[in-house]
Design a protein around this motif. Sequence first.
Motif, mmCIF file in Angstrom:
data_model
loop_
_atom_site.group_PDB
_atom_site.id
_atom_site.type_symbol
_atom_site.label_atom_id
_atom_site.label_comp_id
_atom_site.label_asym_id
_atom_site.label_seq_id
_atom_site.Cartn_x
_atom_site.Cartn_y
_atom_site.Cartn_z
ATOM 1 N N SER A 1 0.727 -0.931 -0.260
ATOM 2 C CA SER A 1 0.228 0.048 0.025
ATOM 3 C C SER A 1 0.905 1.291 -0.225
ATOM 4 C CB SER A 1 -0.516 0.033 0.841
ATOM 5 O OG SER A 1 -0.679 -0.231 2.274
ATOM 6 N N GLN A 2 1.648 1.000 0.450
ATOM 7 C CA GLN A 2 3.034 2.097 0.197
ATOM 8 C C GLN A 2 3.157 2.541 -0.958
ATOM 9 O OE1 GLN A 2 6.438 1.516 2.791
ATOM 10 N NE2 GLN A 2 7.283 4.129 2.836
ATOM 11 N N PHE A 3 3.614 2.203 -1.975
ATOM 12 C CA PHE A 3 4.061 3.116 -3.089
ATOM 13 C C PHE A 3 3.621 2.270 -4.401
ATOM 14 C CE2 PHE A 3 7.777 1.935 -0.915
ATOM 15 C CZ PHE A 3 8.374 2.900 -0.851
ATOM 16 N N GLY A 4 1.725 2.344 -4.065
ATOM 17 C CA GLY A 4 0.973 2.092 -4.859
ATOM 18 C C GLY A 4 0.248 2.986 -5.638
ATOM 19 N N PRO A 5 -0.272 2.492 -6.667
ATOM 20 C CA PRO A 5 -1.158 1.773 -7.678
ATOM 21 C C PRO A 5 -0.369 1.181 -8.385
ATOM 22 C CG PRO A 5 -1.724 3.488 -8.785
ATOM 23 C CD PRO A 5 -1.007 3.774 -7.668
ATOM 24 N N TYR A 6 -0.046 -0.150 -8.968
ATOM 25 C CA TYR A 6 0.450 -0.904 -9.906
ATOM 26 C C TYR A 6 0.508 -1.377 -10.763
ATOM 27 C CZ TYR A 6 4.068 -1.214 -5.254
ATOM 28 O OH TYR A 6 4.437 -1.053 -4.017
ATOM 29 N N ARG A 7 0.848 -1.275 -11.940
ATOM 30 C CA ARG A 7 1.458 -1.948 -12.994
ATOM 31 C C ARG A 7 1.998 -3.140 -12.994
ATOM 32 N NH1 ARG A 7 -2.162 1.435 -16.802
ATOM 33 N NH2 ARG A 7 -1.768 2.808 -16.143
ATOM 34 N N VAL A 8 1.497 -4.199 -14.431
ATOM 35 C CA VAL A 8 1.477 -5.675 -14.160
ATOM 36 C C VAL A 8 1.639 -5.796 -15.052
ATOM 37 C CG1 VAL A 8 0.788 -7.540 -13.677
ATOM 38 C CG2 VAL A 8 -0.288 -5.924 -12.135
ATOM 39 N N ASP A 9 2.896 -6.665 -15.574
ATOM 40 C CA ASP A 9 3.523 -7.649 -16.281
ATOM 41 C C ASP A 9 4.038 -8.647 -16.424
ATOM 42 O OD1 ASP A 9 3.540 -7.442 -19.365
ATOM 43 O OD2 ASP A 9 5.480 -6.780 -19.437
ATOM 44 N N TYR A 10 3.698 -9.828 -17.130
ATOM 45 C CA TYR A 10 4.378 -10.634 -16.879
ATOM 46 C C TYR A 10 5.081 -11.378 -18.578
ATOM 47 C CZ TYR A 10 0.733 -12.518 -13.583
ATOM 48 O OH TYR A 10 -0.105 -12.714 -12.532
ATOM 49 N N SER A 11 5.971 -12.274 -17.970
ATOM 50 C CA SER A 11 7.104 -12.934 -19.698
ATOM 51 C C SER A 11 6.431 -13.500 -20.146
ATOM 52 C CB SER A 11 8.032 -13.385 -18.826
ATOM 53 O OG SER A 11 7.848 -14.331 -18.157
ATOM 54 N N LYS A 12 6.988 -13.675 -21.275
ATOM 55 C CA LYS A 12 6.330 -14.378 -22.642
ATOM 56 C C LYS A 12 5.904 -16.071 -22.464
ATOM 57 C CE LYS A 12 6.882 -15.777 -27.245
ATOM 58 N NZ LYS A 12 7.859 -15.194 -28.475
ATOM 59 N N THR A 13 7.086 -16.018 -21.141
ATOM 60 C CA THR A 13 6.770 -17.877 -21.067
ATOM 61 C C THR A 13 5.704 -17.906 -19.406
ATOM 62 O OG1 THR A 13 9.124 -17.260 -19.006
ATOM 63 C CG2 THR A 13 9.072 -18.309 -21.334
ATOM 64 N N GLY A 14 5.565 -16.765 -19.138
ATOM 65 C CA GLY A 14 4.201 -16.401 -18.051
ATOM 66 C C GLY A 14 5.025 -17.126 -16.650
ATOM 67 N N ARG A 15 6.162 -17.251 -16.854
ATOM 68 C CA ARG A 15 6.936 -17.400 -14.878
ATOM 69 C C ARG A 15 7.291 -16.412 -14.442
ATOM 70 N NH1 ARG A 15 7.905 -23.079 -13.104
ATOM 71 N NH2 ARG A 15 9.308 -22.295 -11.145
ATOM 72 N N HIS A 16 7.663 -15.305 -14.595
ATOM 73 C CA HIS A 16 8.216 -13.995 -14.775
ATOM 74 C C HIS A 16 7.247 -12.879 -14.158
ATOM 75 C CE1 HIS A 16 11.577 -16.491 -15.219
ATOM 76 N NE2 HIS A 16 11.855 -16.138 -14.263
ATOM 77 N N LEU A 17 7.122 -12.459 -13.011
ATOM 78 C CA LEU A 17 5.951 -11.525 -13.129
ATOM 79 C C LEU A 17 6.688 -9.693 -12.883
ATOM 80 C CD1 LEU A 17 3.685 -10.273 -12.605
ATOM 81 C CD2 LEU A 17 3.935 -11.290 -9.989
ATOM 82 N N LEU A 18 6.678 -8.907 -12.799
ATOM 83 C CA LEU A 18 7.074 -7.712 -13.164
ATOM 84 C C LEU A 18 6.132 -6.197 -12.445
ATOM 85 C CD1 LEU A 18 9.204 -5.843 -13.551
ATOM 86 C CD2 LEU A 18 8.686 -5.395 -16.212
ATOM 87 N N LEU A 19 6.305 -5.671 -11.053
ATOM 88 C CA LEU A 19 5.457 -4.742 -10.930
ATOM 89 C C LEU A 19 5.974 -3.170 -11.164
ATOM 90 C CD1 LEU A 19 3.953 -7.061 -7.895
ATOM 91 C CD2 LEU A 19 2.904 -6.649 -9.960
ATOM 92 N N GLY A 20 5.552 -2.845 -11.477
ATOM 93 C CA GLY A 20 5.661 -0.958 -11.011
ATOM 94 C C GLY A 20 4.700 -0.461 -10.887
ATOM 95 N N GLY A 21 5.256 0.415 -9.325
ATOM 96 C CA GLY A 21 4.161 1.345 -8.464
ATOM 97 C C GLY A 21 4.134 2.977 -8.640
ATOM 98 N N ARG A 22 3.414 3.144 -9.143
ATOM 99 C CA ARG A 22 3.356 4.728 -8.997
ATOM 100 C C ARG A 22 4.236 5.565 -8.509
ATOM 101 N NH1 ARG A 22 2.707 7.380 -13.472
ATOM 102 N NH2 ARG A 22 0.811 10.051 -12.795
ATOM 103 N N ARG A 23 4.863 4.992 -7.224
ATOM 104 C CA ARG A 23 5.135 6.072 -6.563
ATOM 105 C C ARG A 23 6.985 5.367 -6.781
ATOM 106 N NH1 ARG A 23 0.383 5.994 -3.129
ATOM 107 N NH2 ARG A 23 -0.016 7.829 -2.899
ATOM 108 N N GLY A 24 7.438 4.271 -7.338
ATOM 109 C CA GLY A 24 8.799 4.455 -7.745
ATOM 110 C C GLY A 24 9.137 2.802 -7.285
ATOM 111 N N HIS A 25 8.326 1.791 -7.070
ATOM 112 C CA HIS A 25 8.649 0.738 -6.000
ATOM 113 C C HIS A 25 8.564 0.070 -7.942
ATOM 114 C CE1 HIS A 25 7.880 -3.243 -4.130
ATOM 115 N NE2 HIS A 25 9.062 -3.130 -4.217
ATOM 116 N N VAL A 26 9.977 -1.561 -7.650
ATOM 117 C CA VAL A 26 9.909 -1.448 -9.523
ATOM 118 C C VAL A 26 10.053 -3.211 -8.607
ATOM 119 C CG1 VAL A 26 11.484 -2.362 -11.658
ATOM 120 C CG2 VAL A 26 10.121 -0.533 -10.536
ATOM 121 N N ALA A 27 10.016 -4.610 -8.904
ATOM 122 C CA ALA A 27 10.187 -5.841 -8.110
ATOM 123 C C ALA A 27 9.683 -6.376 -9.160
ATOM 124 C CB ALA A 27 9.593 -6.484 -7.130
ATOM 125 N N CYS A 28 11.057 -7.599 -9.685
ATOM 126 C CA CYS A 28 10.601 -8.887 -10.109
ATOM 127 C C CYS A 28 10.546 -9.972 -9.251
ATOM 128 C CB CYS A 28 12.077 -8.842 -11.430
ATOM 129 S SG CYS A 28 12.127 -7.501 -11.761
#
Length: 523
Positions: free
Chosen positions: A168-195
């Motif tokens: 809840s600290q850095f949301g809202p979030y954009r979402v994207d899955y890799s082509k194989t569907g194995r990995h998830l990429l999250l990007g928060g509006r306030r600068g948070h990025v996680a793989c």
Amino acid sequence: MASPGKASVSDSHVGKKKKPPARYWQEETDGEKKGAEDGGRAAEEEPRTQKPKQEEHQREGKRFISGKSDPFPGPAPIPEDRLQKFKRKEKTKKHRRQHYKLRDIITRSEEASEMAQKQAARFDILLPEDAGFLEGDEEEDTYTISQEDIADAVDITSGAKYFNLKLSQFGPYRVDYSKTGRHLLLGGRRGHVACVDWQSKQLMCEINVMESINDVKWLHSETMYAVAQKKWLHIYDSNGIELHCIRKFNDVLRMQFLPYHFLLATASASSFLKYLDVSVGKEVTAICTKTGRLDVMCQNPHNAIIHLGHPNGTVTLWSPNQKEALVKMLCHQGGVRSVTVDKSGTYMVTSGMDKKLKVYDIRALKPLQSYFLPAGASCLSLSQRGLLSATTGDVVQVYKDVCNTPVTKPYMAHRVRGTAWGLSFCPFEDVLGVGHGDGFTSMLVPGAGEPNFDGLDANPYRSAKQRQEWEVKALLEKIQPELISLDPCELGQVDQATFQQRHQDRVQALVSVWKNLIVLLDT
């Protein structure tokens, strides 16, 4: 000393060839037996020609070896519907006799395509998995079934795919899955990025870029991803290390990656659509759309055409080869909020400020269905099996068969903890990822993903060595941006108009030469 008579008898025995033993599949007739007794050549040459005769009998359905005939001669028949499923293209019209080389090339290409179609249809029965949908009891609507009930009813592995990440600290979030569907990429509006390797729940990297983020997108593999930050476009690796800062791409709002062209398409607030070739790191083209802020974008997976939604209610189709839009469609009376296209490139779904959700046939550029949503849909996403997900505030609804038949109620529904900002189906999984103001939610949507994957294209279980080999092969087979067009089947056809124009130009040139020659002779 031996007598002359005995010597002649022994010589005759030495010179006479011994008959080979008869095999069980050789059927000797009376004539052959007689020939064998007389020492004829027919019995001696029979074993040599037996194999071709067996093959000939087998082709003709006659008795061979065991004495039985094949009850099903020839190749196994293939159902027509299965052949149509793997049909690639229509047959090309062949030219006159003088173009014999072109005719041979077209014939060989059609034969190879037909053989590949038949092999794919034969192997389709060997696919191990099948898609299934959620079914309720009698007079029970499936959208009333909660995610907790589905997670409790399925097996442990599938139930673990339903989870919530409270961020809840850095949301809202954009979402994207890799082509194989194995990995998830999250990007928060306030600068948070996680793989995240979301299936094993293993965190690959987590960084904060210290400025606002508009969009995130995986590139050709799970080792690199792009982040559209407040000022410029940045490229990071899976360890969170910044690889590039591309300042030519400024004020980027949305991104789409074309995997077979290695192109990253970006839409900016300054009304520019730009293409970046990630294999060489160069800008391919920059197109000024002159339509204002570009914050609605999607791609057509079938032909790599970019679809842009605009505040005046139009949807435009773009290619890197032309500076003008290929198609302009007036879809809504208000601004366009979201656009998505199915994987076959046949249907396009749009939602607008007029609270309508419309389904279009891209081939005919005509609307097929129109639905009214009380609050409108802010995000849309189509799965590999044709399920449509739409978000209205904090409610996520999934619809089934919206393209072909009118739908009166949703297939599934779920309420998240905050306003949804990102939406994406996971490839090859019955999972829908929702990024919202309170973090991320992974939903179970039975029947959403394609159950069988192509191991040579997108293998979720590939090793690091296999990924490297696939990357080299994909780079060698990279499609050039000049080949992007509305109809990709045009690449295998002959441009009749250009050919006829060249022929007419040649005839006119010859006529002018002859006229000049006649004038010179007259003078």
